[in-house]
Structures are given as structure tokens and as C-alpha cells.
Design an enzyme around this catalytic site. Structure first.
Site, PDB file in Angstrom:
ATOM      1  N   CYS A 134      39.421  40.938  36.192  1.00  0.00           N
ATOM      2  CA  CYS A 134      38.398  40.189  36.534  1.00  0.00           C
ATOM      3  C   CYS A 134      37.559  40.797  37.641  1.00  0.00           C
ATOM      4  O   CYS A 134      37.700  40.957  38.949  1.00  0.00           O
ATOM      5  CB  CYS A 134      39.009  38.715  37.225  1.00  0.00           C
ATOM      6  SG  CYS A 134      38.079  37.606  37.960  1.00  0.00           S
ATOM      7  N   CYS A 137      36.395  38.782  40.671  1.00  0.00           N
ATOM      8  CA  CYS A 137      37.465  38.251  41.728  1.00  0.00           C
ATOM      9  C   CYS A 137      37.743  39.664  42.519  1.00  0.00           C
ATOM     10  O   CYS A 137      37.760  39.328  43.531  1.00  0.00           O
ATOM     11  CB  CYS A 137      38.838  38.142  41.014  1.00  0.00           C
ATOM     12  SG  CYS A 137      38.826  36.974  39.575  1.00  0.00           S
ATOM     13  N   ASP A 138      37.576  40.826  41.702  1.00  0.00           N
ATOM     14  CA  ASP A 138      38.442  42.060  42.392  1.00  0.00           C
ATOM     15  C   ASP A 138      37.194  43.062  42.688  1.00  0.00           C
ATOM     16  O   ASP A 138      37.577  43.889  43.422  1.00  0.00           O
ATOM     17  CB  ASP A 138      39.585  42.420  41.501  1.00  0.00           C
ATOM     18  CG  ASP A 138      40.531  41.656  41.434  1.00  0.00           C
ATOM     19  OD1 ASP A 138      40.726  40.946  42.264  1.00  0.00           O
ATOM     20  OD2 ASP A 138      41.081  41.561  40.503  1.00  0.00           O
TER      21      ASP A 138
END
Ligand code: NAP
Length: 315
Positions: A134, A137-138
Site C-alpha cells: 500500500c 499507507c506507507d
């Protein structure tokens, strides 16, 4: 005895939320079990440019949030829970969820699909230590690093483009010569000065397990068989998704890849017989289109089928 629900919706992505809007507006008071990934894939994406009605695009999480509010306005309720097992053959159906047992006359399965992994032991060992599926997200954690993205579809291109915000260089690794990505996404990636596309490259191992930190990847060239190392500080997987339908194995028809088999995109069958009251929509039954708008459309269709089913059964 648990209260009997007219309809329960599994999943809170685009398909599940659209089904919730329609069934709630029809007065069926749906209960939505939000699942392991509340909001589904759109909640971890960035700008959605092709959802009709948003000429300048809309952020995925905002779109999902709007849909949830719309469903709640009509009386849908949400539970942060997931389904463990289900007895489809019982009437009403029995759902064993992380929030307890629920009885339901109809079930809309909108449990979507989850990120696919390569399955290498080194990859699994380094998830959260430089390996991720992701980018939104990261990506932030990879500021100033070089990164590799695996995959040749739109997800891989989207991740690569997003990661250029943080990374000094992004190398896309694709296992064959031709890309699956749409022309527009591929052209954007090709045109980006910080993205390099490498074809015929398969990741054999993620390096850095001893250090608990990604140091690079060992690649095999599928044309000449040669192996080489690529030094990167992060590895992102953009290799598609697997349907979340395991809990229905042996109860409703799944295809060889685990997608729920549907007719007209809206109901499930078993041994050629329609399973009464179970309807599927969105990515858990769609291996072909997998778009936000097609998921929403099938969620609407499933909801209308539920209404018709309940009416036909005297509700
Ligand atoms: P996808 O189109 O199925 O592409 C998956 C890619 O990963 C393929 O290139 C595939 O290689 C590769 N792959 C699969 N398993 C692999 C493995 N074990 N090792 C190495 N490579 C592997 O999936 P997706 O990119 O997630 O896209 C899914 C759908 O969502 C598509 O309809 C796409 O258009 C849509 N989408 C759209 C956008 C956008 O428009 N912004 C963004 C994301 C997704 P092969 O090509 O060799 O099979």
C-alpha cells in the site's frame, strides 16, 4: 435468540456501501459488517479520476466517507466486525461474526479482494520492514530512498507514480515484456523522470532479512536466466488482488481462483441451484472490470435483487 435482520451486507467498499444506500432507502435497515479493511480498496487510494460526477476527481477516502454518510442518513448501521463462518443453508441464515451471531434473511456479499503477495519467505518476513502493498499507507516512510514496485498493471503504475513524491527513484519490475496497464497510466509512468520500467524481471528474493530491513532484491531475467541484485530501500507489491470468499468454500460456487460465481452479477448458485437469499457484488465476484463504478453498479443491482427476493417471500 438473535434478532433477525432483513439483510446483512458483508464489506464496506464501494459495492457494499452502494448496496447499503439502496437497501436502507428501501427501509430494510441493513447491517453492514465493515470487514478487515473498512472502506475497501478506495480507502487506501489517492485521486479517483474516473468516477462519474467528479470532473476534477475525488480522493478515494472522501468518496467512501460520503457514501457511508449517505447510507447512514437512510438508516444503515455499521459494525466494525468481520464474518468468521456462515451457515448459508439455514433459514434464516446464521452468520458467526467477530461481534457475535447474527440471523439474516438475505446476505449481500461485498467482501472485495485483498492485496496479492509474491509468497516468498523473505517477502513475508519483511512486511512492515520495507515491504508493503500500500503506497498511500506507507509511502511516507520511504522519503529519500530508492524503491522497487512489482507489477505491470494500473495498480503498479499508480503506486510508482505516487511513490515519486517520496522516493529518489522508483523502478517498476514486471515479469514479462508487455504491460497490462492502461495506456494513460503507462504513458505517465514512462514520462516520469524518476521512474524506470524494467521488463522480464522476476523477484527471486528480498534481501535484508538478517537486518530486518529491505536492502534490495535479487532479480532473475526471464529471457536469459541471469540473476542480479538491485539495491533498494523498499519493495511495494502492485500485483493485483485475491477475492475474499474463503468463508463460502463448500457452500456456494466459487471459480478456480476463488471468485464467487454469479449470474447477471447479482446472485450466487450452487450445483446449478440458486442459493436463496445470497447475493454477491463488487470485486469478490468480478475478475474482469474491477472498477469503483462497476462495483457501485453491482451493489445497486444486488440491493434491488434483495428487495425483490424479500417481496417474493412475503416480506
Ligand atoms: P491487474 O490488472 O491484474 O495487474 C496485475 C499485474 O501484476 C499484472 O501485470 C501481472 O502480470 C502482475 N502479477 C500478478 N501476479 C504476479 C506475480 N506473482 N509475480 C509478478 N507479477 C505478478 O491488477 P491491478 O493492477 O491491481 O488492476 C486491477 C484493476 O483495477 C484493473 O482493471 C485496473 O485498470 C484497475 N485500476 C485502475 C487504476 C486507475 O485507473 N487509476 C488504478 C489501479 C487499478 P501479468 O501482466 O504478466 O499477468
Amino acid at each position: 435468540m438473535a434478532e433477525i435482520r432483513e439483510t446483512v451486507i458483508l464489506g464496506s467498499g464501494c459495492a457494499g456501501l452502494t448496496a447499503a444506500i439502496y437497501t436502507a432507502r428501501a427501509g430494510l435497515k441493513p447491517l453492514v459488517l465493515e470487514g478487515h479493511e473498512p472502506g475497501g480498496q478506495l480507502s487506501i487510494t489517492t485521486l479517483v479520476e474516473n468516477f462519474p460526477g467528479w470532473p476534477d476527481g475525488i480522493q478515494g477516502p472522501e468518496l467512501i466517507d460520503n457514501m457511508k454518510k449517505q447510507a447512514q442518513r437512510f438508516g444503515a448501521t455499521f459494525e466494525l466486525a468481520h464474518l468468521n463462518t456462515v451457515e448459508v443453508g439455514a433459514h434464516p441464515m446464521r452468520l458467526h461474526s467477530s461481534a457475535g451471531e447474527i440471523h439474516a434473511r438475505t446476505l449481500i456479499v461485498a467482501s472485495g479482494a485483498s492485496a496479492r503477495w509474491l509468497g516468498l519467505p523473505s517477502e513475508q518476513a519483511l512486511i512492515g520492514h520495507g515491504v508493503s502493498s500500500c503506497a498511500t499507507c506507507d509511502g511516507f516512510f520511504f522519503r529519500g530512498k530508492e524503491i522497487a514496485v512489482v507489477g505491470g498493471g494500473d495498480s503498479a503504475m499508480e503506486e510508482a507514480l505516487f511513490l515519486t513524491r517520496f522516493a529518489t527513484k522508483v523502478t517498476v519490475l514486471h515479469r514479462r515484456e508487455h504491460f497490462r496497464a492502461s495506456k494513460i497510466m503507462l504513458e505517465r509512468a514512462i514520462a516520469h523522470p524518476n521512474i524506470e520500467l524494467r521488463t522480464n524481471a522476476v523477484v527471486e528474493e528480498v534481501l535484508g532479512v538478517e537486518d530486518k530491513e529491505v536492502k534490495g532484491v535479487r532479480l532473475r531475467d526471464v529471457v536469459n536466466g541471469e540473476t542480479s541484485n538491485l539495491a533498494v530501500g523498499g519493495l511495494f507489491l502492485g500485483i493485483g488482488h485475491v477475492p475474499n470468499a474463503k468463508m463460502f468454500e463448500g457452500q456456494i460456487d466459487l471459480d478456480e481462483e476463488g471468485y464467487i460465481k454469479t449470474a447477471n452479477n447479482v446472485f450466487t448458485t450452487r450445483d446449478g441451484q440458486v442459493v436463496l437469499g445470497v447475493f454477491a457484488c463488487g470485486d469478490v465476484q468480478d475478475r474482469r472490470y474491477r472498477q469503483a463504478v462497476t462495483a457501485a453498479g453491482s451493489g445497486c443491482m444486488a440491493a434491488l435483487e434483495v428487495e425483490k427476493f424479500l417481496e417474493e417471500h412475503g416480506r
